[in-house]
Design a protein around this motif. Sequence first.
Motif, PDB file in Angstrom:
ATOM      1  N   ASP A  57      44.404  44.138  39.157  1.00 55.57           N
ATOM      2  CA  ASP A  57      44.867  45.167  40.088  1.00 55.57           C
ATOM      3  C   ASP A  57      44.164  44.930  41.422  1.00 55.57           C
TER       4      ASP A  57
ATOM      5  N   ALA B  73      43.502  47.980  43.733  1.00 56.82           N
ATOM      6  CA  ALA B  73      42.332  48.808  43.391  1.00 56.82           C
ATOM      7  C   ALA B  73      41.050  48.162  43.900  1.00 56.82           C
TER       8      ALA B  73
ATOM      9  N   SER C   8      39.942  47.340  36.919  1.00 55.12           N
ATOM     10  CA  SER C   8      40.824  46.558  37.792  1.00 55.12           C
ATOM     11  C   SER C   8      41.293  45.253  37.158  1.00 55.12           C
TER      12      SER C   8
ATOM     13  N   GLN D 206      45.370  40.494  33.827  1.00 57.67           N
ATOM     14  CA  GLN D 206      46.126  41.314  34.782  1.00 57.67           C
ATOM     15  C   GLN D 206      45.122  41.888  35.774  1.00 57.67           C
TER      16      GLN D 206
END
Length: 681
Positions: A132, A135, A270, A130
């Motif tokens: 991000d 970010a 992140s 996953q």
Amino acid sequence: MTDKNETVIALLGQPNSGKSTLFNALTGLKQHVGNWPGKTVEKKEGNFEYKGTKYLVADLPGTYSLSANSDEEIITRDYIAGGKADVVCILADSSQLQRSLYMLADYAGIKVPAFLILNMSDVAAEQGKQIDFAAISKKLGIPVVLFSAQDKKNYDGFYAALETAIRKKTILDSTALETKYNSIEAYKEIKPLVPENVILGYSSVWLAAKVVEGDLPVTAKIKAALEGEKKKQFDEEVAKNLLNSKETNKGVLLTGEAKFAWIDELLEGSVASKTQTRKLGKFDRMITHRVWGKPVVILTVLFGLIASFIPALPFMGVGSAIGALINPVTNGLTAIGCPAFIIAIICDVVINSLSFIFKMLGFVFGVTLVFGLLEEVGVMARISYVFDNTMAKLGLQGKSVMPFLVSFGCTMGGAAGARVIDNWGQKVLTIALAWAVPCGAAWAVVPMLSTVWFGGAAPLIIVAILAVMILHMWVTSKVFGRKLVKKEDRCGMIMELPPYHKPKWGALFRYVLGRTKDTFFRVLKIILLVSFIFWLLTFTKSGSMDNSILYKVGQFIEPVTKIFGLGWKNFMAFIVSSLGKEGAIGVLSSIFTDHNMITVGSTVAGGAAANINELLVANVAKPEALAFIFAITFNMPCIVALAATYQETHSAKWTAIIALYYTVGALLIACVAYHIGLLIW
């Protein structure tokens, strides 16, 4: 020449980051490939339009960094910082971010607007990762997109990031990386001596780091821009910190550690993963096995080669159908009183050539599809991994083994397969060595001729051919290697086994059809031209061989061809074998029966007289036969291989050099075989 109304996008990324996939998806068939002026490095540019704005896309050479270790790296960084790009699209592999973000770290400090594409997001999702990306974008100060270049339906994120980067002129924030650099003593001493804008496009942070790494072009430019006491101080610091090659290597290691520390900090918080470290699967365990690895890989490639004939069958059927038109068209044109000269051009040149091209085109389509599929799912990376050390002995990389193995089926397929090699010099050297591998057509002709002339000793001829093939490849690597592959490029690949992933069939078929179409038009021009020239040399109104230009030239040069163990008849068949190996049989049949005119049809179809075996044994002595067999085996593979070589190298010069080298080399090998034959018989 760049249109002033076009916005220029430079695609930057490591090899296998998905640059080519993105480039093809954006530009489609509106692209052109050549070499950079004065450099043997591939240059790819294309165009597309989005919301009324015209874009020029430059697919920069795939490199692992922006140092000055190769022409590719120097061209890439000079293009970007030289003001030629309005925005840089940096690609990284989402499934291997720690490694693939190294290019981003090396870019930090270049003052050209940029955005980051985290490609292969589907593969990362399959791994349970996953990411991000928002970010990461906040830390970098540039747009970041989680993306899959193969999924052409979901490019909205790419276009949005592109527009934002251009509108806001987003510059990658290098502040955090500079903090890491400050832990390096040499950097702290050199950085204050490097003024801003001393080299346009680069910040003092980037320049100081390159000086620490021992980047000679950067160091020389900074030194030239400084004067007086500052120049003296700079020289002293460079001499003190980078006095010898060992210290220079140390500088690269120190900056590399800083870059990887920066990447770890960038990804901290992140990236999350739900899965543990991936274990080797059954296939990976087999190919990495010390004993079984290489045999498994070879069988995999050979299976792919055989499988390539399945999608090739429809094209071959079209080729056969076109060939079947020759008799009806000939009869129809004759019936309406069309001159024999025109009939011969239409049937012997145009129709016959088109028939041949479509048959060969089927194999291009099949090889590109099958091996493109293996590349997509991750198998080709494993093949490269297994043979990397072996290929390094020839100055190549593991990817070169696939073109060699494919060339046993078709040299054209081997040349086309070399496109996966990122370094231009290694690509050309790979193709040059692949020409030494006898193709499927040679294996169809040579065993038959060996049996006709040598009976039960034919297997010994085949063994000798394989031995000469290996020696030929080694000699060729020495002849061309120093020119094509620099010493610093003679190393293997930095890689790990990538994860398997499902292919995107739409992207794959677009790529395959594009390559097939491009090959068709390039090959069509060459074959039609060569076929027409050869037809002119062999055409006679009477149909008698004695009246042809080819016959007269053959008899005139026979005193020379005899040196190589080839009478003029065998020599003419040798020349024709450069169009297609099967053609040698057709030409021998036409010459020895002494009443048929040689046509383009005989060169591509290889039609033989019913009593060709008896004719060959009666007219050609064994030493001459041995010379002839080796001559056609190691002659230029075929006209289609020549066209494919030009298509992949984008160099008429090197294509001609390779063709001349193999023609002369085949004659020298024939000469040796002839004199060995004289000693035996």
